[in-house]
Design an enzyme around this catalytic site. Sequence first.
Site, short mmCIF file in Angstrom:
data_model
loop_
_atom_site.label_atom_id
_atom_site.label_comp_id
_atom_site.label_asym_id
_atom_site.label_seq_id
_atom_site.Cartn_x
_atom_site.Cartn_y
_atom_site.Cartn_z
N GLU A 154 -2.70 0.71 -4.49
CA GLU A 154 -2.17 -0.43 -3.98
C GLU A 154 -1.01 -0.97 -5.17
OE1 GLU A 154 -2.08 -2.59 -1.22
OE2 GLU A 154 -3.85 -1.45 -0.08
N CYS A 195 0.82 -1.28 0.08
CA CYS A 195 0.08 0.16 -0.08
C CYS A 195 1.07 1.24 0.22
CB CYS A 195 -0.98 -0.06 1.21
SG CYS A 195 -0.05 0.18 2.75
#
Length: 609
Positions: free
Chosen positions: A583, A540
């Site tokens: 992401e 992330c």
Amino acid sequence: MEDCSSSHVTEAAPPKEGEAADALSDNTYVSTAGEGEVTLDTSIYGYIKQDLFTSEIFKVEIRNLPKFIGFNDLKKFLAKHGLNPHKIKLFGKHTFAFVTFKNEEERNKAVKMVHGMQWKGQVLSVKLAKPKADPIQRKRKQEEAEGLLGQPPSKQAEGNDKEEPPSVQIANVVTPLWNVPYEQQLKRKEEDVVAVLQRLAKEIASTNRAMVPWLFEGKGKQNRMCCPLEAICPSPTQTEYRNKCEFLISVGADGEDKTIGFRLGKYKGGSCAVVGPAEVCHVSAEAKKVVHAFQKFIRSTPYTVYSPEMYEGHWKQLTVRTTRTKQAMAIVFFNPQKLRETELGALKNSMKEYFSEGEGKDSGITSLYFVREGQRKSPNVEDLPCELVAGDSWIHEELLGLTFRISPHSFFQVNTAGAEVLYSAVGEWAQLDQDSIVLDVCCGTGTIGISLAKRVKKVIGIELCQEAVEDAKVNAKLNGLSNVEFHCGKAEDLFPNILSALVSPKVTAIVDPPRAGLHSKVILAIRRAEHLKRLIYVACNAKAAMNNFIDLCRSPSNRVHGAPFQPVRAIAVDMFPQTTHFEMVMLFERVDYNSQQQMNNQKEALSSS
């Protein structure tokens, strides 16, 4: 795993937990070796009280450090001499450091012992250091000087040549790309991924020279990246996609008390004001409805909002979780101060009545929790016990045709539709079959592993949060799975033993760690287990995970055992529209030195013929 988007707005209070100063102007020093005390200007150090822990009042500055030392070097040096620092912060290209201790005795011991000591040819100098000034109090002094004190934050903003209304200001804070067309948002994020992969190519070249021919061969085709990058996957929904939001309870930007919303600025920037989410585009209508109802309730109570500046007041934070199944969980954080148990009981009863039978009945809340937060040094939020006040203990979400139970502290991707895209990509890249074993590291409520379980022989999940592990076990049963097991603990403690016990040639690891990445012990265990051939890394924060990527690919050494991995392909998934976050998924495969050497020999033979 962590939510990386900008809506995660809980800010630290003043540096009560020993945060070292990040600006030299915040610190003045007294001369040497432990004689005398530091004199404080109480107007900007108001957060320091005798009944509140802060290691800031036990702080020293160590000067004349040897060149090129790092955090761990200084920590080991101090430990070698029986010193146990609470926080260490290096400055000035690591030529000096601020170090805090847990009490006066330890601080004085450090001053007497370290001052004048030699380390790597350098004579160390130690001075007492003042704590970091409270940013709110410092800002108040500035406002007073500028004649802005007492005006609402929005008016103060106008005084600083910011004419945007609070709704625009807060949109710029929590959804900085809200006014950028979505195609341009995707392009920006894709460019960020390209930069990460180009940097990784350079890092691999400098840490593993054996991979240079392979890198050189692919770079021309891949725009100097270390591996091919596939087109970014957009989020199926670009607005109202968040299923979890953390709202602060404070004074509104318009000066109105007891307001629930997002903080207009950071505490260290001198702001406590919040703006409600009514016009923020990524918060769901269901969450806004809960916020509106809860704000009406707290305004009907006699209790004030908590002040991180003065450590007074009660209402602190409201976390709202919503699902596709039209369930909503509200978790309110409350500082009891010196309230009696009877008063707290009456408050919880009135809360239950309000949301079960009163005005808040139509808010959509199906699960209502109450969390006590103390004044002293706070533990992790996950460690705070949640008391169910009304409704069900859990909420349930549907994802990829599966059902998942979610507890108050459990991690679940904040964009459910985006998570389906993300997990589908992971499942495709894993190349699984009925003989495969999947290691799901930092598994949360088990979403990735459970979504793949019917395609593999076994899934083993590892997760730190006990609540999430309990949810994951229940989720496996809810979905009729018997080939899934979950373990609770730190990945660095559990992963090496679990991995070494597996002898299957078809082990695939899927890691989805917090933004800081995996602990180095996990990376070293992955490198040692040479029967692990494939690794899918879900990041992330790709920049923060860079050290993990480098260690996966670097040459074997005394510290790093086992053949390296090489990046094979990468893709970005936009889980956080309207923000700069996303992401990134990377597939790594173990280098087969024998095959690589044969290929190099063939190339040399062709070039010489």
